[in-house]
Design an enzyme around this catalytic site. Structure first.
Site: not given
Length: 723
Positions: A273-275
């Site tokens: 996932s992104d942040w």
């Protein structure tokens, strides 16, 4: 840790056998731990080490705040020792870090690298970044960014290859090759992570994280191909995007992740996932709470959760309840473990602390960064052959708000570059112009700069954006130079001295008025560690400004989004390429200003001139071979950047008026003529039709070859349909 060698510890066995053996030995909690990436911060090393000992960590992210120091190799080795020597199975963690355009040796921003139209240069830069990052215990880099960007207001356009799909494809594959090499177990290579899947560059209004609305046609034909190229190049990981696309937040979209990315493109690495983007499913209001967000994200295909901790908190209960299948967890862990085995971490989990001293910022790396910076710079104007500076006056003023900048040269997303090691433009030119009187304005007040300019025979005026005006969530509503700079340019030019305008910027800006009054304009981007010496090299003619624009430069903010490969309209706006007395212009679509760009895609000047002629097109069974001749008509040797564009004349869905489908750089001596050849086949001629199938439809194509998207010499050919 066991003392006898188990099958998963045997480096002579195939990776898939080792993975299967290890997976069979893991407990449920150990498997879940592999799906969590924890954030290493200043002061939390002991806490992270304890989490690692408990089997709760699969990866460590060390993106420090700029004010924090970087983790040392000894510190990373100590944490890795907790994983390898103090856990039941001894599974090493992946150390991930944002290495976007270099490590200690900083290269030009990715958008600037795209301006080189040189994939081999991108590959070399990424290989150097991998070598330096690996010497600092980094195994995994969150790069390349493959988001097509048509809106320069968006701060993250600096991280990609610009507005063109084909250029994006070439740079994507080159970056993956540079980072990963032919063997991930090579200790000088790292795992790449293509991001942000998909359509992140479509954020409305250029507002980072905002909603994207992309038709299926545009998604597949514009935004998807760079990811397809990365997958075909073997990229080992992929990052899901933050944003909501067509009503589906990407980090919870099984349709886009499991269906399009894995099912259709055949991606076989793991997805991170992104942040915090799994938690953000709650903020998007498609999940009521963290538990539901974990279920949605994991079932959609996100194998590793960056930072939020939701998988560690909820996956066991979700598996117990049957909302997440055990097979899904095994599949995710299998992919993560495969990457670790391929990287050789089970055999070589630690990094030699002495290695960095011989690798970081080596003279070889710095020389490569200097060449790259010059090759990326775009000469936008050169009235009267002002450049290169060969017959210098007795005194030169080097002024401007960024003449003494250092961090700005490094640009955004440069965690490991050292400003104190980065020469300023003033320092580089002072050294290069040894024997010439250099006049400066140390206080950088406007009146001081004007006084310095008035005393000089020539002015080098350095303006542009700071590094903080670019990057994630650093968007702008106005594309003009920061306040006061445009007026400064005009006041300096009004003094009557020859003015060379050097612009340090991460993105296209609206410079209509400054460009009109300066004698020469060099778009230097944020060029990296050796950017200032490269600027001196270019200004003095030691090397050419080698760049061509990867994004269109607008005349006014109101034209945005503005890109060359627009669709034909029923009102014949495709007549942009018909000659008029003023040259090649858009039909006027505004009542208060011109519609054509200030500088078009692919544009850039050199220190000589080229003529393209004798275009020949030979159709064949696969498509066509296109040849054209180019002649250096100037008095200096120079490198052309020949660009090939096509048009599918009649198609089942609307197609762009022109599309870049090939480019070549060629060094020619004065008077030399070279024949350039381009092959057009299924890869170049195909598109996704209304049914989502990639096809070449039968019919006529037009083709042009020239210096930019306005290329004039034209040919045609016919193809049979292929699907």
């Amino acid at each position: 840790m066991p003392t006898t060698q188990l099958p998963y510890q045997n480096p002579n066995l195939p990776v898939d056998e080792r993975v299967q053996d290890l997976l069979a030995r893991m407990t449920l909690s150990e498997k879940i731990g592999q799906t969590f990436q924890v954030w290493l911060q200043q002061g939390n090393h002991a806490e992270i080490a304890e989490q690692i000992r408990r089997g709760m960590v699969g990866s460590v992210l060390s993106n420090y705040h700029p004010d924090y120091r970087r983790p040392t190799v000894d510190e990373m080795n100590a944490l890795q020792r907790a994983a390898v020597e103090e856990t039941r199975l001894g599974i090493p963690f992946l150390h991930g870090r944002d290495i976007i355009h270099g490590h200690r040796t900083v290269f030009p921003l990715p958008l600037a690298m795209a301006a080189s139209f040189d994939p081999a240069l991108m590959e070399e830069a990424c290989a150097i970044a991998a070598r330096e990052a690996a010497s600092a215990s980094v195994h995994w880099v969150f790069s390349p960014m493959l988001d097509v960007a048509r809106d320069p207001r968006w701060g993250r356009c600096v991280e990609g290859a610009g507005e063109d799909t084909y250029l994006g494809e070439q740079m994507a594959a080159a970056a993956v090759r540079g980072y990963q090499g032919s063997d991930l177990a090579d200790p000088q290579r790292v795992l790449a992570c293509a991001k942000h899947f998909i359509g992140y560059g479509s954020a409305e209004g250029g507002r980072d994280y905002d909603t994207g609305e992309i038709s299926e046609n545009t998604l597949r034909n514009v935004y998807l191909p760079p990811y397809r190229a990365a997958v075909e190049a073997g990229v080992g990981s992929m990052m899901s995007a933050f944003q909501d696309l067509n009503g589906e937040p990407l980090s919870g979209s099984a349709r886009y992740l499991d269906g399009l990315l894995r099912g259709e493109l055949g991606f076989d690495g793991f997805i991170v996932s992104d942040w915090m983007s799994v938690l953000e499913l709650v903020h998007h209001r498609v999940a009521a709470d963290g538990r539901e967000a974990a279920r949605l994200g994991f079932n959609a295909g996100v194998d590793m959760d960056m930072i939020s901790g939701l998988y560690v908190e909820h996956l066991e209960a979700l598996i117990d309840s049957g909302e997440v299948r055990m097979q899904r967890l095994d599949d995710a862990v299998r992919l993560i473990l495969t990457a670790k085995f391929r990287l050789g971490l089970f055999e070589h989990p630690y990094t030699d602390p002495a290695l960095g001293a011989t690798v970081q910022c080596s003279q070889q790396h710095l020389a490569a960064a200097r060449r790259a910076a010059a090759r990326c710079m775009v000469l936008l104007k050169n009235e009267g052959g002002l450049l290169p500076l060969e017959n210098l006056p007795a005194s030169v003023a080097i002024i401007g708000p960024l003449a003494e900048a250092r961090s700005t040269l490094l640009g955004t997303w440069s965690f490991d570059g050292q400003p104190e090691e980065t020469p300023s433009v003033l320092e580089a030119l002072r050294e290069a112009l040894n024997g010439t009187e250099i006049i400066t304005a140390p206080g950088s007040m406007t009146d001081e700069m004007l006084a310095a300019a008035q005393r000089a025979g020539l002015v080098v005026l350095v303006v542009g954006e700071s590094e903080w005006r670019n990057g994630e969530n650093h968007n702008v509503t106005r594309l003009s130079l920061p306040d006061g700079q445009e007026a400064l340019v005009e006041q300096v030019c009004a003094l009557g001295r020859p003015v060379v305008l050097v612009v340090l910027a991460g993105r296209p800006l609206q410079i209509t008025r400054p460009a009109a009054c300066a004698g020469a304009v060099l778009w230097a981007w944020h060029p990296g560690s050796m950017g200032a010496p490269a600027i001196a090299d270019v200004l003095l003619g030691k090397t050419e400004p080698g760049g061509r624009l990867p994004m269109t430069f607008p005349r006014s903010d109101g034209q945005v989004p503005l890109y060359y490969n627009f669709k034909s309209s029923g009102k014949r706006f495709d007549l942009v390429y018909r000659p008029t007395p003023e040259g090649y212009r858009h039909l006027e679509r505004y009542v208060d200003g011109r519609s054509d760009p200030l500088y078009p895609f692919g544009y850039g000047l050199g220190y000589t001139s080229f003529e393209y002629h004798d275009l020949d097109v030979q159709a064949n069974e696969n498509g066509a071979r296109v040849t054209a001749q180019v002649t250096n008509t100037g008095e200096r040797a120079g490198e052309c950047v020949a660009q090939l564009y096509i048009q599918d004349c009649v198609a089942s869905v609307t197609r762009p008026v022109r599309e870049l489908k090939g480019f070549q750089r060629a060094l020619l001596q004065p008077g030399e003529t070279r024949t350039l050849s381009f092959d057009l086949g299924f890869e170049e001629l195909s598109f996704y039709n209304a049914e989502g199938k990639r096809v070449v439809e039968p019919g006529q194509f037009k083709v042009w070859v020239g210096p930019d998207c306005r290329a004039e010499i034209e040919g045609t050919f016919f193809v049979k349909g292929v699907s």
